[in-house]
Design an enzyme around this catalytic site. Structure first.
Site, mmCIF file in Angstrom:
data_model
loop_
_atom_site.group_PDB
_atom_site.id
_atom_site.type_symbol
_atom_site.label_atom_id
_atom_site.label_comp_id
_atom_site.label_asym_id
_atom_site.label_seq_id
_atom_site.Cartn_x
_atom_site.Cartn_y
_atom_site.Cartn_z
ATOM 1 N N CYS A 1 0.836 -1.193 0.000
ATOM 2 C CA CYS A 1 0.000 0.000 0.000
ATOM 3 C C CYS A 1 0.874 1.248 0.000
ATOM 4 O O CYS A 1 1.966 1.264 0.585
ATOM 5 C CB CYS A 1 -0.907 -0.005 1.228
ATOM 6 S SG CYS A 1 -2.026 1.416 1.317
ATOM 7 N N ASP B 1 0.396 3.866 1.631
ATOM 8 C CA ASP B 1 0.320 4.530 2.932
ATOM 9 C C ASP B 1 1.727 4.851 3.451
ATOM 10 O O ASP B 1 2.599 3.978 3.504
ATOM 11 C CB ASP B 1 -0.410 3.612 3.928
ATOM 12 C CG ASP B 1 -0.809 4.325 5.206
ATOM 13 O OD1 ASP B 1 0.082 4.884 5.870
ATOM 14 O OD2 ASP B 1 -2.005 4.313 5.546
ATOM 15 N N ARG C 1 2.812 5.233 6.269
ATOM 16 C CA ARG C 1 3.181 4.564 7.518
ATOM 17 C C ARG C 1 3.651 3.135 7.301
ATOM 18 O O ARG C 1 4.010 2.434 8.262
ATOM 19 C CB ARG C 1 1.977 4.559 8.467
ATOM 20 C CG ARG C 1 1.450 5.933 8.818
ATOM 21 C CD ARG C 1 0.082 5.845 9.484
ATOM 22 N NE ARG C 1 -0.919 5.297 8.570
ATOM 23 C CZ ARG C 1 -2.173 5.011 8.922
ATOM 24 N NH1 ARG C 1 -2.561 5.218 10.179
ATOM 25 N NH2 ARG C 1 -3.017 4.526 8.019
ATOM 26 N N HIS D 1 -2.418 -3.782 5.153
ATOM 27 C CA HIS D 1 -2.249 -3.368 6.545
ATOM 28 C C HIS D 1 -3.590 -3.045 7.186
ATOM 29 O O HIS D 1 -4.546 -2.656 6.509
ATOM 30 C CB HIS D 1 -1.299 -2.177 6.658
ATOM 31 C CG HIS D 1 -1.813 -0.908 6.025
ATOM 32 N ND1 HIS D 1 -2.455 0.071 6.754
ATOM 33 C CD2 HIS D 1 -1.789 -0.471 4.750
ATOM 34 C CE1 HIS D 1 -2.792 1.068 5.935
ATOM 35 N NE2 HIS D 1 -2.395 0.771 4.723
ATOM 36 N N CYS E 1 -6.325 0.506 6.997
ATOM 37 C CA CYS E 1 -6.053 0.987 5.642
ATOM 38 C C CYS E 1 -7.090 2.028 5.201
ATOM 39 O O CYS E 1 -8.294 1.750 5.196
ATOM 40 C CB CYS E 1 -6.051 -0.183 4.662
ATOM 41 S SG CYS E 1 -5.709 0.296 2.950
#
Length: 204
Positions: free
Chosen positions: A43, A45, A47, A99, A102
């Protein structure tokens, strides 16, 4: 806002100097070749950086990321990365990693909130939610329901990667690459194996 960019560049210079002080030949070794063991499909993302959470160094993992780690069979970007990783780099492990928490999965479940182009991108997750509606309905907590959908999305993406002609051709020659599905917990930093590994032996 130029100071923000300059601060980033300064951090880079400090990092480079520290690496060279600890290992003078480090960058020479990286520049000579790229021979990663892993392809990571994850992803976007911020993080969930592949190298950081997997404890892998630069040069050890080839990375493709998109919103919610969705595998579209017509995504030429992903397919180009997959083909290069398998045919040119000869990676032996492919990881699809989602994750918990999400934002893409959350957006796919918010029917009354338009998200522009993301709504088109996330369509496979909405279809997945409908297909597993009975299972998901049994999960009362909304966040836990979305986390389960994130797991299902990884399993679906693993299956889609396994169906590509790229993997089929590679597997016709042998057992590798192995294809795995993982999920990452943002709250505890732990990667969990979803036990859906596929090899060339399984595909025959």
């Amino acid at each position: 806002m130029a100071h923000v960019l300059e601060a980033l560049l300064e951090r880079n210079r400090e990092w480079s100097a520290q690496i060279r002080a600890e290992s003078p030949d480090y960058f020479d070794g990286l520049a000579e070749q790229q021979a990663p063991e892993f392809l990571w499909i994850g992803c976007s993302d911020s993080r969930v950086p592949a190298n950081v959470i997997s404890g892998l160094a630069p040069g050890e993992v080839f990375v493709h990321r998109n919103v919610a780690n969705v595998v579209h069979s017509s995504d030429m970007n992903l397919l180009s990365v997959l083909e290069f990783a398998v045919d040119a780099l000869k990676v032996r492990q492919i990881i699809v990693c989602g994750h918990y928490g999400c934002g893409g999965v959350r957006a796919a479940t918010e029917e009354d909130m338009p998200h522009g182009l993301a709504d088109h991108w996330l369509e496979p997750i909405r279809r997945l939610a409908k297909r597993h509606a009975h299972e998901l309905a049994r999960i009362e907590d909304l966040e836990m329901r979305r986390d389960r959908l994130a797991e299902l999305n990884v399993l679906e993406s693993v299956a889609r990667v396994a169906e590509t002609p790229i993997l089929r051709r590679a597997w016709a020659k042998g057992e590798y690459p192995l294809l795995h599905g993982l999920i990452y917990g943002i709250r505890d930093g732990v990667l969990r194996n979803l036990d859906c590994t596929i090899s060339g032996a399984d595909a025959r």
